[in-house]
Design an enzyme around this catalytic site. Structure first.
Site, PDB file in Angstrom:
ATOM      1  N   ARG A 266       3.164   8.987 -27.650  1.00 39.83           N
ATOM      2  CA  ARG A 266       3.711   7.487 -27.231  1.00 39.83           C
ATOM      3  C   ARG A 266       4.516   6.680 -28.534  1.00 39.83           C
ATOM      4  O   ARG A 266       4.363   7.165 -29.786  1.00 39.83           O
ATOM      5  CB  ARG A 266       2.512   6.792 -27.125  1.00 39.83           C
ATOM      6  CG  ARG A 266       1.741   6.736 -26.087  1.00 39.83           C
ATOM      7  CD  ARG A 266       2.366   6.563 -24.584  1.00 39.83           C
ATOM      8  NE  ARG A 266       1.376   6.851 -23.319  1.00 39.83           N
ATOM      9  CZ  ARG A 266       1.283   8.088 -23.076  1.00 39.83           C
ATOM     10  NH1 ARG A 266       1.879   9.139 -23.405  1.00 39.83           N
ATOM     11  NH2 ARG A 266       0.302   8.257 -21.937  1.00 39.83           N
TER      12      ARG A 266
ATOM     13  N   ALA B 178       9.509 -20.129 -35.381  1.00 36.39           N
ATOM     14  CA  ALA B 178       8.729 -18.996 -35.568  1.00 36.39           C
ATOM     15  C   ALA B 178       9.323 -18.385 -36.428  1.00 36.39           C
ATOM     16  O   ALA B 178      10.566 -18.422 -36.890  1.00 36.39           O
ATOM     17  CB  ALA B 178       8.674 -18.268 -33.951  1.00 36.39           C
TER      18      ALA B 178
ATOM     19  N   SER C  47       2.687  -7.100 -26.464  1.00 32.01           N
ATOM     20  CA  SER C  47       3.113  -6.116 -25.439  1.00 32.01           C
ATOM     21  C   SER C  47       2.271  -4.829 -25.923  1.00 32.01           C
ATOM     22  O   SER C  47       2.910  -3.952 -26.583  1.00 32.01           O
ATOM     23  CB  SER C  47       4.402  -5.902 -25.002  1.00 32.01           C
ATOM     24  OG  SER C  47       4.411  -4.887 -23.944  1.00 32.01           O
TER      25      SER C  47
ATOM     26  N   GLY D  75       1.230  -2.160 -24.760  1.00 28.37           N
ATOM     27  CA  GLY D  75       1.478  -0.988 -24.201  1.00 28.37           C
ATOM     28  C   GLY D  75       2.334  -0.188 -24.677  1.00 28.37           C
ATOM     29  O   GLY D  75       2.686   1.187 -24.767  1.00 28.37           O
TER      30      GLY D  75
ATOM     31  N   GLU E  75      20.603 -14.978 -42.393  1.00 22.09           N
ATOM     32  CA  GLU E  75      20.110 -14.396 -41.218  1.00 22.09           C
ATOM     33  C   GLU E  75      20.530 -14.630 -39.856  1.00 22.09           C
ATOM     34  O   GLU E  75      19.966 -14.150 -38.649  1.00 22.09           O
ATOM     35  CB  GLU E  75      18.532 -14.698 -41.015  1.00 22.09           C
ATOM     36  CG  GLU E  75      17.587 -14.304 -42.456  1.00 22.09           C
ATOM     37  CD  GLU E  75      16.065 -14.546 -42.079  1.00 22.09           C
ATOM     38  OE1 GLU E  75      15.620 -15.057 -41.119  1.00 22.09           O
ATOM     39  OE2 GLU E  75      15.408 -14.555 -43.278  1.00 22.09           O
TER      40      GLU E  75
END
Length: 211
Positions: A51, A96, A135, A137, A164
């Site tokens: 994976r 954030a 996420s 997965g 940035e």
């Protein structure tokens, strides 16, 4: 990483064997390839699986809330990952940011509040909301969510670090209008959706804790 087993989960990290881990790409973000096998519910182990995992580091999201005016502070900025979304690449989001070396989540929340909205936060006015995996997965990122008690008077402007490439517009929005934006599908960022819904569910308890 903790190997503590949740009482509702049959397996934990101890039930995974990582055979090999290798970095396949390193840019602004990274991609690692894992070869591993894990225990099966029916007994025994799986075959060795391959994976790819998107490694972008952990991040903090902060929802500033003004209990006097019942309003929240959101930011607007360009997001390349939203280029093909129906709402376009300029997104309404939480304040954030990602971690620098040796930072803890609360430090990141306070630093980003200053960098992105010119807010000076006292640690005692910052409340932990939750941690969640973006996420699981295919991505390792864990988001640490916070809510902060602020005074939104005279909060406005454009901020961000030029080094940035940040170009961040600050909005003060009534809590009810923010909920309407959610209902209309105009906020697509998961952290922002979760934080606004959490605020709606925990408003009375939150206000009491800040008195």
């Amino acid at each position: 990483m903790s190997m503590t087993k949740d009482p509702l989960l049959r397996f934990s990290l101890a039930d995974v064997e990582v055979v090999e881990k290798s970095r396949k790409f390193q840019g602004f973000f990274a991609i690692d390839e894992y070869l591993f096998r894990h225990k099966l519910y029916a007994g025994g182990y799986s075959k060795v699986l391959k994976r790819e995992v998107f490694e972008r580091g952990d991040a903090v999201g902060l929802l500033p809330y003004d209990p006097k005016t019942d309003s929240v502070i959101l930011i607007e900025q360009f997001r390349s990952g939203a280029l093909r979304s129906n709402t376009g690449p300029w997104q309404l989001e939480l304040i954030a940011g990602m971690f620098s070396e040796n930072e803890i989540p609360l430090d990141v929340a306070i630093r980003e509040a200053k960098e992105e909205a010119n807010l000076d936060l006292a640690p005692e006015n910052v409340t932990k909301v939750m941690d969640y995996l973006s996420s699981a997965g295919g991505m390792s990122e864990c988001i640490h969510l916070y809510c902060a008690c602020v005074d939104s008077e005279n909060v406005s402007g454009v901020y961000g670090l030029e080094s940035e490439g940040e170009d961040i517009l600050v909005h003060v929005v009534s809590r009810k209008d923010a909920q309407k934006l959610l209902e209309q599908g105009k906020i697509l960022n998961a952290a922002t959706i979760i934080a606004l819904q959490w605020l709606d569910l925990n408003l009375d308890k939150l206000k009491s804790s800040w008195k």
